[in-house]
Structures are given as structure tokens and as C-alpha cells.
Scaffold this motif. Structure first.
Motif, mmCIF file in Angstrom:
data_model
loop_
_atom_site.group_PDB
_atom_site.id
_atom_site.type_symbol
_atom_site.label_atom_id
_atom_site.label_comp_id
_atom_site.label_asym_id
_atom_site.label_seq_id
_atom_site.Cartn_x
_atom_site.Cartn_y
_atom_site.Cartn_z
ATOM 1 N N THR A 84 -81.635 30.262 111.976
ATOM 2 C CA THR A 84 -82.174 31.801 111.505
ATOM 3 C C THR A 84 -83.750 31.980 111.382
ATOM 4 O O THR A 84 -84.194 32.753 112.079
ATOM 5 N N ALA A 85 -84.344 31.453 110.577
ATOM 6 C CA ALA A 85 -85.745 31.347 110.274
ATOM 7 C C ALA A 85 -86.455 30.871 111.096
ATOM 8 O O ALA A 85 -87.310 31.481 111.684
ATOM 9 N N GLU A 86 -86.112 29.956 112.253
ATOM 10 C CA GLU A 86 -86.661 29.409 113.211
ATOM 11 C C GLU A 86 -86.753 30.631 114.435
ATOM 12 O O GLU A 86 -87.985 30.881 114.958
ATOM 13 N N PHE A 87 -85.519 31.329 114.657
ATOM 14 C CA PHE A 87 -85.359 32.376 115.485
ATOM 15 C C PHE A 87 -86.319 33.625 115.247
ATOM 16 O O PHE A 87 -86.922 34.149 116.118
ATOM 17 N N ALA A 99 -93.821 35.828 116.667
ATOM 18 C CA ALA A 99 -94.753 34.898 117.315
ATOM 19 C C ALA A 99 -94.939 35.623 118.866
ATOM 20 O O ALA A 99 -95.954 35.499 119.330
ATOM 21 N N LYS A 100 -93.826 36.205 119.290
ATOM 22 C CA LYS A 100 -93.923 36.602 120.772
ATOM 23 C C LYS A 100 -94.203 38.077 120.834
ATOM 24 O O LYS A 100 -93.686 39.083 119.985
ATOM 25 N N PRO A 101 -95.236 38.403 121.746
ATOM 26 C CA PRO A 101 -95.760 39.631 121.730
ATOM 27 C C PRO A 101 -94.456 40.577 122.327
ATOM 28 O O PRO A 101 -93.772 40.490 123.302
ATOM 29 N N ARG A 102 -94.467 41.667 121.768
ATOM 30 C CA ARG A 102 -93.338 42.620 122.054
ATOM 31 C C ARG A 102 -93.766 43.604 123.293
ATOM 32 O O ARG A 102 -94.823 44.130 123.031
ATOM 33 N N LYS A 103 -93.155 43.996 124.181
ATOM 34 C CA LYS A 103 -93.205 45.163 124.966
ATOM 35 C C LYS A 103 -93.096 46.492 124.320
ATOM 36 O O LYS A 103 -92.007 46.542 123.699
ATOM 37 N N ARG A 104 -93.769 47.516 124.676
ATOM 38 C CA ARG A 104 -93.539 48.654 124.024
ATOM 39 C C ARG A 104 -92.655 49.607 125.084
ATOM 40 O O ARG A 104 -93.173 49.520 126.054
ATOM 41 N N GLU A 105 -91.796 50.010 124.707
ATOM 42 C CA GLU A 105 -90.851 50.907 125.372
ATOM 43 C C GLU A 105 -91.340 52.376 125.672
ATOM 44 O O GLU A 105 -91.786 52.843 124.765
ATOM 45 N N THR A 154 -81.221 39.431 119.004
ATOM 46 C CA THR A 154 -79.981 39.102 117.933
ATOM 47 C C THR A 154 -79.295 37.621 118.040
ATOM 48 O O THR A 154 -78.851 37.373 119.207
ATOM 49 N N LEU A 155 -79.312 37.072 117.064
ATOM 50 C CA LEU A 155 -78.925 35.649 117.131
ATOM 51 C C LEU A 155 -77.444 35.830 116.306
ATOM 52 O O LEU A 155 -77.174 36.277 115.197
ATOM 53 N N LEU A 156 -76.647 35.147 117.032
ATOM 54 C CA LEU A 156 -74.989 35.351 116.336
ATOM 55 C C LEU A 156 -74.669 33.712 116.367
ATOM 56 O O LEU A 156 -74.585 32.991 117.295
ATOM 57 N N ILE A 157 -74.031 33.515 114.935
ATOM 58 C CA ILE A 157 -73.843 31.986 115.040
ATOM 59 C C ILE A 157 -72.298 31.797 114.477
ATOM 60 O O ILE A 157 -71.785 32.672 113.590
ATOM 61 N N ASN A 158 -71.318 31.066 115.008
ATOM 62 C CA ASN A 158 -70.095 30.920 114.768
ATOM 63 C C ASN A 158 -69.701 29.469 114.943
ATOM 64 O O ASN A 158 -70.304 29.004 115.750
ATOM 65 N N ALA A 159 -68.623 29.091 114.314
ATOM 66 C CA ALA A 159 -68.338 27.798 114.425
ATOM 67 C C ALA A 159 -66.890 27.635 114.950
ATOM 68 O O ALA A 159 -66.073 28.718 114.747
ATOM 69 N N LYS A 160 -66.544 26.603 115.804
ATOM 70 C CA LYS A 160 -65.122 26.586 116.610
ATOM 71 C C LYS A 160 -64.038 26.383 115.312
ATOM 72 O O LYS A 160 -63.034 26.705 115.556
ATOM 73 N N PHE A 212 -75.393 20.501 99.411
ATOM 74 C CA PHE A 212 -75.812 21.668 98.708
ATOM 75 C C PHE A 212 -77.272 21.587 98.373
ATOM 76 O O PHE A 212 -77.801 22.758 97.977
ATOM 77 N N SER A 213 -77.840 20.514 98.413
ATOM 78 C CA SER A 213 -79.360 20.153 98.260
ATOM 79 C C SER A 213 -79.980 20.264 99.664
ATOM 80 O O SER A 213 -81.173 20.622 99.405
ATOM 81 N N SER A 214 -79.397 20.151 100.632
ATOM 82 C CA SER A 214 -79.960 20.240 101.938
ATOM 83 C C SER A 214 -80.240 21.534 102.411
ATOM 84 O O SER A 214 -80.904 21.855 103.372
ATOM 85 N N GLY A 215 -79.382 22.476 101.802
ATOM 86 C CA GLY A 215 -79.353 23.958 102.514
ATOM 87 C C GLY A 215 -78.569 24.031 103.602
ATOM 88 O O GLY A 215 -77.848 23.192 103.974
ATOM 89 N N SER A 216 -78.314 25.139 104.265
ATOM 90 C CA SER A 216 -77.626 25.691 105.464
ATOM 91 C C SER A 216 -78.344 25.424 106.631
ATOM 92 O O SER A 216 -79.633 25.947 106.720
ATOM 93 N N TRP A 217 -77.840 24.702 107.513
ATOM 94 C CA TRP A 217 -78.410 24.729 108.891
ATOM 95 C C TRP A 217 -78.393 26.082 109.464
ATOM 96 O O TRP A 217 -79.600 26.341 110.175
ATOM 97 N N ALA A 218 -77.512 26.997 109.242
ATOM 98 C CA ALA A 218 -77.683 28.317 109.955
ATOM 99 C C ALA A 218 -78.561 29.243 109.208
ATOM 100 O O ALA A 218 -79.711 29.867 109.894
#
Length: 128
Positions: free
Chosen positions: A113-116, A122-128, A56-62, A103-109
Motif C-alpha cells: 500500500t505504501a508503494e502504491f 510521483a505520477k502527475p495527475r490530469k486535471r478534470e 484504489t488498491l484493493l487487497i484480498n487473500a484467497k 510480527f517483527s517484519s510487519g505487514s506485506w499489505a
């Protein structure tokens, strides 16, 4: 709560200046909480971070005007290997706009998030 109580709370909202005042005079009443602290306790993520079992990715600004950085669950996120907390200097509450024409460049977050999510896919997941 009665309709009259909710109506009274709604009309009183416009007199409030701090978010806590708003939550005390309106939000807690609408959702049936006895005190604003009861509402904050239930609404907080701090008691649930330990239960996160998927990445889980959590993003906050100071500079977030709603959620003060001292209230963030930093330690809880550090203790859970499934969470990544990104804390930026600026970004406000939800914008994280970037570029000369934000507003034309989009949101950094959105881009982070898309990269995350792509990295997770792309990462193989272990089965539990």
C-alpha cells in the motif's frame, strides 16, 4: 428494534457457528435489517466499485475466512480503470504478515500500500 430484541439476539450469538448465522441473528437486527440478505446487499462493495473515480488498491487473500474469494468483485474491478485488485493465495482476513518472525517484519499489505501511494504521489495527475 426494542432493547429486549437486541438483548435476545446478543445472547443467541454464542450458539452460532457460521458467520451468516451470526449476521442473521445479531448484525441484521442491531442495524435494523429485515433479512440477512438485505444487510449483505447494503454492506457489499459490488454495487459501488463502478463509482470509484480515484486510483484504489484493493487487497484480498484467497484464504480469507470472512470474505470468500468467489464473492469478490473481480469483474467489476477489471471493468474500472481506477481499481487494482490484488488477490493473494494467503494472508487471512487482515494480517498479510511476512517473514520468519512475522510480527517483527510487519505487514506485506502495508508495504504494498505504501508503494502504491508513493507511485501515485510521483505520477502527475490530469486535471478534470
Amino acid at each position: 428494534r426494542s432493547t429486549q430484541s437486541r438483548s435476545s439476539a446478543a445472547s443467541d450469538v454464542y450458539k452460532r457457528q457460521a458467520l451468516r448465522d451470526y449476521d442473521d441473528r445479531f448484525t441484521r437486527i442491531v442495524f435494523g435489517y429485515e433479512t440477512v440478505d438485505d444487510y449483505y446487499r447494503d454492506a457489499s462493495s459490488i454495487n459501488h466499485i463502478k463509482d470509484i473515480r480515484i486510483p484504489t488498491l484493493l487487497i484480498n487473500a484467497k484464504d480469507d475466512p470472512i470474505i470468500a474469494s468467489h464473492a469478490l468483485p473481480i469483474i467489476q474491478c477489471q471493468e474500472n480503470p481506477n481499481t487494482i485488485l490484488v488477490l493473494t493465495e494467503r494472508g487471512g482476513h487482515v494480517a498479510f504478515l511476512q517473514g520468519l518472525w512475522p510480527f517483527s517484519s510487519g505487514s506485506w499489505a502495508d508495504k504494498v500500500t505504501a508503494e502504491f501511494l508513493c507511485a501515485l504521489a510521483a505520477k502527475p495527475r490530469k486535471r478534470e
